[in-house]
Design a protein around this motif. Structure first.
Motif, PDB file in Angstrom:
ATOM      1  N   VAL A 178       5.827   2.357   4.807  1.00 62.75           N
ATOM      2  CA  VAL A 178       5.097   2.230   3.549  1.00 62.75           C
ATOM      3  C   VAL A 178       3.729   1.642   3.874  1.00 62.75           C
ATOM      4  N   GLU A 179       2.670   2.351   3.474  1.00 66.14           N
ATOM      5  CA  GLU A 179       1.307   1.871   3.687  1.00 66.14           C
ATOM      6  C   GLU A 179       0.599   1.823   2.340  1.00 66.14           C
ATOM      7  N   ALA A 180      -0.342   0.876   2.183  1.00 63.06           N
ATOM      8  CA  ALA A 180      -1.088   0.755   0.938  1.00 63.06           C
ATOM      9  C   ALA A 180      -2.506   0.288   1.246  1.00 63.06           C
ATOM     10  N   SER A 181      -3.427   0.599   0.355  1.00 61.29           N
ATOM     11  CA  SER A 181      -4.819   0.195   0.533  1.00 61.29           C
ATOM     12  C   SER A 181      -5.103  -1.167  -0.081  1.00 61.29           C
ATOM     13  N   ALA A 182      -4.106  -1.761  -0.729  1.00 55.39           N
ATOM     14  CA  ALA A 182      -4.230  -3.093  -1.328  1.00 55.39           C
ATOM     15  C   ALA A 182      -2.899  -3.808  -1.129  1.00 55.39           C
ATOM     16  N   PRO A 183      -2.873  -5.128  -1.301  1.00 58.93           N
ATOM     17  CA  PRO A 183      -1.612  -5.861  -1.117  1.00 58.93           C
ATOM     18  C   PRO A 183      -0.512  -5.361  -2.059  1.00 58.93           C
TER      19      PRO A 183
END
Length: 174
Positions: free
Chosen positions: A25-30
């Motif tokens: 799982v990757e995200a551009s924000a916390p």
């Protein structure tokens, strides 16, 4: 607040029975990631009369994984085997255990999120070292294998890199 539920394509079967271990799982924000299952048996068995229980945990970010772990024995119950799953934080990471508890002397992950399962006899402890980030997760066996004591459980171990040398413990005032 927005939520996202991850379930892989599962054909005609029940999507709740899908295995998503190792999903990256990757995200551009916390974000805060929680994983779990509604019906787990340890070890995994597929019989009509199996008992099962939910397992849930908060996912530890890759940046907080380590490369050195001490793996103590699971809590003693009825002498059942102990179960562990080790996840690789990247492809090409090689891990070793001491004493050797893998089928080979070492294991190399082919891709990020891949895992290897380890089963050891009751009371066994070992250490794990790797040349990159890994996560060690322990599992308690289902009650059927533990003399009816307890349910399956899952716990994440803390690496030496994340351990501290001093801890403050508070107690309530009298």
């Amino acid at each position: 607040f927005a939520g996202l539920r991850v379930i892989p394509a599962f054909g005609d079967g029940d999507p709740h029975d899908a295995e998503v271990s190792g999903t990256v799982v990757e995200a551009s924000a916390p974000i805060y990631v929680v994983g779990g299952s509604r019906c787990s048996a340890v070890p995994e068995i597929d019989t009509p009369d199996r008992g099962c229980d939910p397992l849930t945990d908060a996912r530890i970010p890759l940046e907080q994984w380590g490369s050195t772990y001490a793996v103590p024995p699971s809590p003693p119950r009825m002498g059942e085997d102990h179960y562990y799953r080790i996840y690789g934080g990247d492809e090409g990471i090689t891990l070793m255990t001491d004493p050797p508890v893998l089928t080979a002397n070492d294991y190399t992950f082919g891709e990020r999120g891949e895992y290897v399962d380890i089963v050891v006899p009751s009371g066994t402890s070992f250490s794990v070292t790797a040349d990159g980030p890994i996560m060690v997760v322990g599992y308690l066996a289902s009650r059927d294998l533990a003399g009816g004591i307890g349910d399956p459980a899952m716990y994440q171990l803390v690496s030496f890199e994340q351990a501290d040398t001093h801890y403050s413990v508070g107690s309530p005032a009298r």
